[in-house]
Scaffold this active site. Structure first.
Site, PDB file in Angstrom:
ATOM      1  N   THR A 196      40.952 -56.980 -62.757  1.00 32.90           N
ATOM      2  CA  THR A 196      41.794 -56.683 -61.641  1.00 32.90           C
ATOM      3  C   THR A 196      42.966 -58.026 -61.528  1.00 32.90           C
ATOM      4  OG1 THR A 196      39.988 -56.175 -60.223  1.00 32.90           O
ATOM      5  CG2 THR A 196      41.894 -57.361 -59.038  1.00 32.90           C
ATOM      6  N   TYR A 234      37.515 -60.734 -63.293  1.00 29.79           N
ATOM      7  CA  TYR A 234      38.730 -61.484 -63.237  1.00 29.79           C
ATOM      8  C   TYR A 234      38.508 -62.112 -64.472  1.00 29.79           C
ATOM      9  CZ  TYR A 234      38.354 -60.160 -58.379  1.00 29.79           C
ATOM     10  OH  TYR A 234      38.290 -59.119 -57.127  1.00 29.79           O
ATOM     11  N   LYS A 279      44.050 -53.032 -63.518  1.00 23.75           N
ATOM     12  CA  LYS A 279      43.990 -52.515 -62.153  1.00 23.75           C
ATOM     13  C   LYS A 279      44.735 -53.301 -61.152  1.00 23.75           C
ATOM     14  CE  LYS A 279      40.674 -51.678 -58.523  1.00 23.75           C
ATOM     15  NZ  LYS A 279      40.849 -52.639 -57.592  1.00 23.75           N
ATOM     16  N   HIS A 331      44.733 -52.686 -53.903  1.00 26.20           N
ATOM     17  CA  HIS A 331      43.318 -53.196 -53.680  1.00 26.20           C
ATOM     18  C   HIS A 331      42.821 -52.757 -52.288  1.00 26.20           C
ATOM     19  CE1 HIS A 331      41.211 -56.942 -55.353  1.00 26.20           C
ATOM     20  NE2 HIS A 331      40.509 -56.574 -54.275  1.00 26.20           N
ATOM     21  N   SER A 352      31.701 -54.076 -59.028  1.00 28.60           N
ATOM     22  CA  SER A 352      32.536 -55.351 -58.810  1.00 28.60           C
ATOM     23  C   SER A 352      31.837 -56.591 -59.393  1.00 28.60           C
ATOM     24  CB  SER A 352      32.529 -55.442 -57.074  1.00 28.60           C
ATOM     25  OG  SER A 352      33.073 -56.584 -56.783  1.00 28.60           O
TER      26      SER A 352
END
Lengths: 345, 345, 345, 345
Positions: C154, C128, C211, C235, C104
């Site tokens: 994402t 991101y 994603k 999510h 992450s």
């Protein structure tokens, strides 16, 4: 006591448990018993607005018998076990409401006593066709003499279903000290066939209702063998467990009958809107028994009268809110299937 | 003890918990174990009325074996863990009822002992095909010599399923002090293929049942490879969790087989009407194991006899109430899917 | 600790409640959170028998990354809140199992620290795309330098979902004293559009995974804009409550993609058979996060290793019992919808 | 107080039980009351990604009335029973949020008092058409003079539904000491028909909303009789029990209307995503009453303002996460039916 369910729920405790089990229970796992009630949840109502519903009438005619509403009392046996006055109590309340009562062969009061207790009330005879045709004929004639205006032949009892609640609680059926004037006219009928209907019709001019039909095939046969009405029923979930709820079987039966004779249904009625759903799905009338067993247990004849009054009120209000002024106006378009909800809990 | 469920529910406590888990449990989350029972609720019965059902017979013939009813005992292992007499107790009860018993390879009694305890009873052998073909052949021959009249080859155990209940309770499988005369004939069979069936059929003249089929594709292959019967089974929910209930897989298998061989089903049978639903959906017979494990735990051989008697009675009564006089009369039209109910609670 | 669920259930209490809520909870009523798990119950497995499954391999290649099984660790943030070693603990376990780990952006360890803790393990970067393109590019380059072999962009966070569990328990996000080396690289991205994908693809040669896709329309757009893989995800039920479960959205996405790129899915995986169902419905691999959060809480890196081992074992056993020897053999015909059961209770 | 449900759940106890029953309860078994809420679970959202949603506006125009969002306050009666300030409290909060308030004929404050308390707020009048047309006209004119900008004619009350909760708890309707300035303008309207709409339209230039429609047939009639909007409603489950949930009836009504007039829906709204689902299924706006009754009970005007703010926030966030920037962008493709889950427990 504001609802029919109030009576059903209050009844246990008013009658010994090992007796009440007989009235309350069903066969085996009671799947069909529960399904009878649950089936009404599968349909929802489609009300129409801005129709003039000032004048609402519930009166209807069933096989020539004029009644105050399209709802009556289904046959149930041995009512004296619940209340001393027995079937006479039920008959008085029904006659007072001009509601149809179907009297069981296993009544604890004679047809004459019932008629004397409530003269002029609309009543039909529930019966079996016995090997001994002479006795069967005499039974039918006695009912006719007592003013009963139709015969309701039960055909779903070739053998008696296994009611395990009775076995567990030790209910002796019939109780040894209970007077059943027509006990010898009750018989499991494994040899009965469609041909035997012709014999009944040849003996009596009274209209003939075939009670205990659950399939389109048998509904068609009933019409072909001259039935004046088909009564969709699973015997209150007391015979073969695992069959369809009354309401679930109604549409296919009504479609097969196609208006060639009248159609009734019983099983699971607790509300006026249940009656409206039955009408929408093709019934001319609906019947119930357990609500009246409960009413007898709670308050005797007055209880029965109250349950009839409650249902009459709910049917009338429901008709008005549905945008109808009479039972005949309730159509298939007034109901639709209820979709199952998702519950990812 | 009025129902099969009574035995199933009474059994825990009669046998040590860390042993009973082996008989009661399934693989992983036991989704399929529960589905086996629940699947019967997806179908409801369509009974026909006014058929002469005075004479009802349950007798039938399965692959040439004459039995008293279309229901038998599925193989389950290590019965001595439940009751000292073990498989001999089960065999005596089954023979007494002329009901078919399938003997597990993991029996705690030899085939000879079982035969001696209950001579003449209808029995089949459940077996695995081993890498060691000599041993496999000897096993089949020993069973044949003991009067077993068919071979039931288990094909759904390439690996042993993960039974977490056993792991949690510390069940040692097999228990170290338990005599299993054919322990060496139990083997996970990851290399087994359809070709190996030909070898079995070449060795023995006994009819061959393929047990553990859940798809139309495999049912077709079984017929093509000469199976005399296909036994729809998920191994009591003990192998791959998440597969179809036995009854759910039955229709596609029966359709694929198309009458070219016999079809059986097991898993979840608790009532006579469950057997009737299986017949209606294409089975020649149904089998159960856990009810008999429960019966053995509660009352040994007498318990097994009682469960057989209960189911026989329920099947007979159910046939009559369905309007049938023999298993062969039960047709697809006697069942229909049960729609889900709405429950916006 | 025999199952993944054991870890998930044991975790609360190991971490302060007002921290654990962050890992465990979802958005609003958590309907989608529950749906993620429940969706797997909608499909059942169709196992094939008599296939030689002696040799089973789980190894596969995902966008060029060789991994030991078609299952990996989905990105989840701030792992140091659960266990002091944080993402390094997870990385060590994953590398030991040669399982794919997605790191992450909100990691509490730098990419370099993670690589140093577990050199050579297969790892991807979740990221991101920021307004500040320079920072975004630097982030991607740092991950590449650390040996990460794909970018997982994402796209379902234009705004942060409302996680009411956090609000009720007073979880401060991010905790003020927690070091998040890439905190500035986390940003809600309401202005991001498909055109921005082209910029990413123009900057880096690493494969690009999109994603957060839940519809066939967006899956098609992703392929058209050059995605190397589409990751079906809601999510973890933490963004828009009321959307489809991951597995429920998978079939339409896989159909729209039509093999033009790889497809992954996350959400609700608790069992090896869940992974098999995802493969059958079109996924190349499945991912999970909460099981590993639970494992970290219960037993740190060893817990993660054990959960990976448990799932690996269940996938292998499930493959064998399904009649497959590799993930690639799992086909649409290995699953079918599970019909709802009737429950007129 | 983080959610609308928090207010609904906290309200009991703030108001005497035999008063609160009036606001909380529905007719008979309250099947429809529960269905109103549950219906939203039948639909799930299909969010689109990578759309620029930086700028989101909720403002819309309903029959010419400009409002801040496509969600308003449905009429509910006798608000002084909950909070001393009554409808004025609700009106202040609504005006503060520029949210539409529909004022019940059974208001405890005059239209003038409401206008004075919250000048300029968007407000509509809920009314009945009486036998006494003069009074009806005067009522409409008084509302118009108070700045109300549309008429909402309730058509689903030919008779008052049977609310058994009120009967059980002894709620006297209306309470004898409660001042209801327009009490004489409340009347069950069994004689009202579509023709009467023409009279209303002939008297007033205000837009006319027909509230209480549940079928495509009546929706078509409403359009044909000049309705400016059709309001899908089952009167909060307080009239005919057993009819469709508001959301369940919406699709067929919206389809029948086909854009020829506006469409609204009420019943069961608890979340912003519920409003989005209503928009996707064809509504121009959704309304709720019980959340505001709860809010009044918990915190008076401030509670109402907070509930409006919560819903506004949820609608805005939901729009963004759905990939839309305005209510008008929400399309049928943003929702799909949720399939029922299997639960063989």
């Amino acid at each position: 006591m504001l609802t029919v369910a109030d009576y059903v729920e209050a009844a246990p405790g008013r009658v010994p448990e090992n007796v009440w089990c007989y009235f309350e229970g069903g066969a085996n796992d009671e799947v069909t018993l529960r399904a009878n009630v649950a089936a009404y949840g599968r349909w929802r109502l489609r009300p129409r607005m801005l129709v003039d519903v000032t004048e609402i009438t519930l009166a209807t005619t069933l096989l020539g018998t004029e009644v105050s509403m399209p709802f009556g009392i289904a046959p149930f046996a041995m009512q004296r076990l619940i209340c001393e006055e027995g079937e006479a109590a039920t008959a008085r309340a029904a006659a007072g409401a001009n509601a149809l009562m179907t009297v069981s062969t296993l009544t604890t009061r004679t047809h004459g006593e019932i008629s004397a207790a409530a003269p002029g009330g609309p009543r039909w005879l529930q019966l079996y066709v016995l090997h001994d045709r002479g006795r069967t004929l005499a039974h039918m004639q006695e009912a006719q003499a007592a003013g009963y205006s139709a015969l309701v032949l039960t055909v779903d009892l070739p053998y008696v279903g296994r009611r395990e609640r009775d076995l567990r609680l030790g209910f002796q059926n019939p109780p040894p000290d209970l007077h059943l004037p027509y006990a010898k006219l009750f018989e499991a009928t494994p040899a009965l066939t469609w041909r035997d209907l012709e014999w009944v019709r040849g003996q009596m001019r009274l209209p003939l209702v075939i009670k205990g039909i659950l399939t389109r095939e048998d509904a068609t046969l009933a019409v072909e063998h001259g039935a004046d009405a088909v009564w969709v029923s699973n015997h209150g979930g007391r015979q073969l467990d695992g069959v369809a709820a009354g309401l679930d079987a109604l549409p296919e039966v009504a479609e097969a009958v196609g208006g060639r004779c009248e159609v009734y249904v019983d099983g699971g009625i607790r509300r006026g809107i249940d009656v409206l759903k039955a009408l929408a799905l093709g019934a001319n009338a609906a019947f119930a028994a357990r609500p009246f067993a409960g009413a007898l247990a709670v308050d005797g004849s007055d209880g029965v009268a109250h349950v009839l009054s409650l249902l009459r009120g709910e049917i009338a209000l429901g008709l008005g809110l549905l945008g109808c002024t009479s039972p005949a106006q309730v159509a298939r378009s007034h109901v639709e299937p209820t979709l199952p909800y998702d519950s990812p809990a």
